[in-house]
Design an enzyme around this catalytic site. Structure first.
Site, PDB file in Angstrom:
ATOM      1  N   HIS A   1       0.842  -1.198   0.000  1.00 38.44           N
ATOM      2  CA  HIS A   1       0.000   0.000   0.000  1.00 38.44           C
ATOM      3  C   HIS A   1       0.874   1.244   0.000  1.00 38.44           C
ATOM      4  O   HIS A   1       1.952   1.265   0.608  1.00 38.44           O
ATOM      5  CB  HIS A   1      -0.899   0.038   1.237  1.00 38.44           C
ATOM      6  CG  HIS A   1      -1.875  -1.086   1.337  1.00 38.44           C
ATOM      7  ND1 HIS A   1      -2.851  -1.303   0.390  1.00 38.44           N
ATOM      8  CD2 HIS A   1      -2.047  -2.056   2.281  1.00 38.44           C
ATOM      9  CE1 HIS A   1      -3.581  -2.349   0.752  1.00 38.44           C
ATOM     10  NE2 HIS A   1      -3.105  -2.827   1.886  1.00 38.44           N
TER      11      HIS A   1
ATOM     12  N   ALA B   1      -4.869   1.212   2.572  1.00 39.57           N
ATOM     13  CA  ALA B   1      -6.142   0.528   2.822  1.00 39.57           C
ATOM     14  C   ALA B   1      -6.977   1.239   3.875  1.00 39.57           C
ATOM     15  O   ALA B   1      -8.175   1.489   3.676  1.00 39.57           O
ATOM     16  CB  ALA B   1      -5.875  -0.914   3.242  1.00 39.57           C
TER      17      ALA B   1
ATOM     18  N   GLU C   1       2.604  -6.625   3.114  1.00 42.31           N
ATOM     19  CA  GLU C   1       1.924  -5.406   3.560  1.00 42.31           C
ATOM     20  C   GLU C   1       2.920  -4.498   4.300  1.00 42.31           C
ATOM     21  O   GLU C   1       2.593  -3.876   5.302  1.00 42.31           O
ATOM     22  CB  GLU C   1       0.715  -5.729   4.434  1.00 42.31           C
ATOM     23  CG  GLU C   1      -0.302  -4.613   4.472  1.00 42.31           C
ATOM     24  CD  GLU C   1      -1.552  -4.956   5.276  1.00 42.31           C
ATOM     25  OE1 GLU C   1      -2.577  -4.293   5.063  1.00 42.31           O
ATOM     26  OE2 GLU C   1      -1.524  -5.885   6.095  1.00 42.31           O
TER      27      GLU C   1
END
Length: 341
Positions: A8, A71, A284
């Protein structure tokens, strides 16, 4: 090649958050002017990525990352559709610029402009724009735009079919990823994310008809599937009690898990239960958990260290680190193949 399927843009230049703050201020006071994204230079984008995600990716031995907007910052609980569209467009345009500036290392995955109970036409339009015009390879789908109150129908409901039709036509999968929690009972990172991963798998257990209708539909459930691997016996037993197919049937061509699990025993269990055929390497990184485990010295989100600890065969490593990502994201595979990779 080592492909991280779950990254992200958590380090955007401050102008991006300033645009969001201005959007929210105008919702509170409609007399304010409609905000526009502030200019962000290529150098600012380079600095925000080279010194963060790309630096860490290289240090840990990774090669490539699927990159999407932050996110928790998607904030689909904000109910105004025009605000959601403008915010998704701004975030997607930024990750597109990252992928354009660093084509050897990033491919873009889009945020959808979802709202609680909202029409999906805007999401379909943004998906098409991102895939057909900007070369995105996937999308993030929020199964709970309400932010922890679960007002949307399950993912097997016809409500979602317009989006699934577009995904199937375009040949792109969805990572099923919630955003921030608006419910104080659910910590965003420690509960809401993992609740959603678990809930989505339970929904999809009733998805035989869904996947018969959309056989090319592919979902990636992040964070190792939440509680699913730990309670696999429960899900198998429930499926049998309810006369449904063994949940392992979902794991053939339609449902996959990533490796965002931040300790060795968790990765060990994930592999034993799910198997190498349906695991996609992911970290992540620079997202949910930063810093290192004081007991091991390993950074929490250095999932490559844990996957390396599985002691897989060469064939299994090839699947987890690269092959499965290319299978689930065919547009990524086509791009890499065209580049001779």
């Amino acid at each position: 090649m080592i492909i991280d399927c779950h990254g992200h843009y958590t380090t955007t230049p401050p102008q991006h958050q300033a645009f969001r703050d201005a959007q929210l201020a105008r919702l509170a006071d409609p007399s304010l002017p409609v905000p526009r994204p502030e200019r962000i230079s290529d150098d600012e984008i380079r600095d925000s990525v080279e010194n963060h995600q790309l630096k860490v990716l290289r240090r840990r031995g990774g090669d490539f990352m699927l990159f999407s907007p932050k996110a928790s910052g998607m904030e689909h609980h904000v109910t105004d559709p025009a605000t959601a569209r403008a915010w998704a467009t701004a975030g997607n345009d930024l990750v597109h610029r990252v992928a354009t500036l660093f084509p050897a290392h990033f491919a873009a995955v889009c945020q959808l402009p979802q709202t609680p109970g909202g029409d999906l036409a805007g999401s379909v339009a943004e998906l098409r724009r991102c895939v057909e015009e900007l070369g995105f390879v996937g999308c993030n789908l929020n199964p709970d735009p309400s932010g922890g109150h679960w007002t949307s129908p399950p993912l097997t409901d016809p409500y979602w079919f317009p989006l699934y039709e577009a995904m199937s036509e375009l040949g792109v999968p969805a990572m099923v990823h919630v955003s921030s929690s608006c419910n104080p009972a659910f910590h965003t990172l420690g509960a809401h994310y993992l609740n959603a991963d678990t809930s989505v798998f339970a929904q999809l257990m009733g998805g035989a008809e869904l996947f018969a209708r959309f056989p090319a539909l592919r979902f990636v459930i992040p964070h190792g599937g939440g509680a699913v691997p730990y309670h696999w016996g429960r899900y198998r037993g429930l499926a049998m009690r309810e006369g449904r197919p063994d949940p392992a049937e979902l794991l053939r061509e339609n449902v996959f898990f990533d490796t965002c699990v931040y300790h060795q025993p968790g990765i060990d269990l994930l592999h034993r239960v799910i198997g190498a055929d349906n695991l996609l390497f992911a970290s992540e990184m620079l997202g949910a958990v930063r810093g290192a485990d004081p007991a091991t010295g390993i950074e929490w989100d250095d999932t490559k260290a844990y996957v390396d600890g599985l002691k897989l065969t060469d064939e299994e490593y090839a699947k987890v680190f690269e092959g499965n990502a290319r299978r689930v994201y065919p547009r990524l595979d086509a791009r890499l193949t065209a580049e001779g990779r």
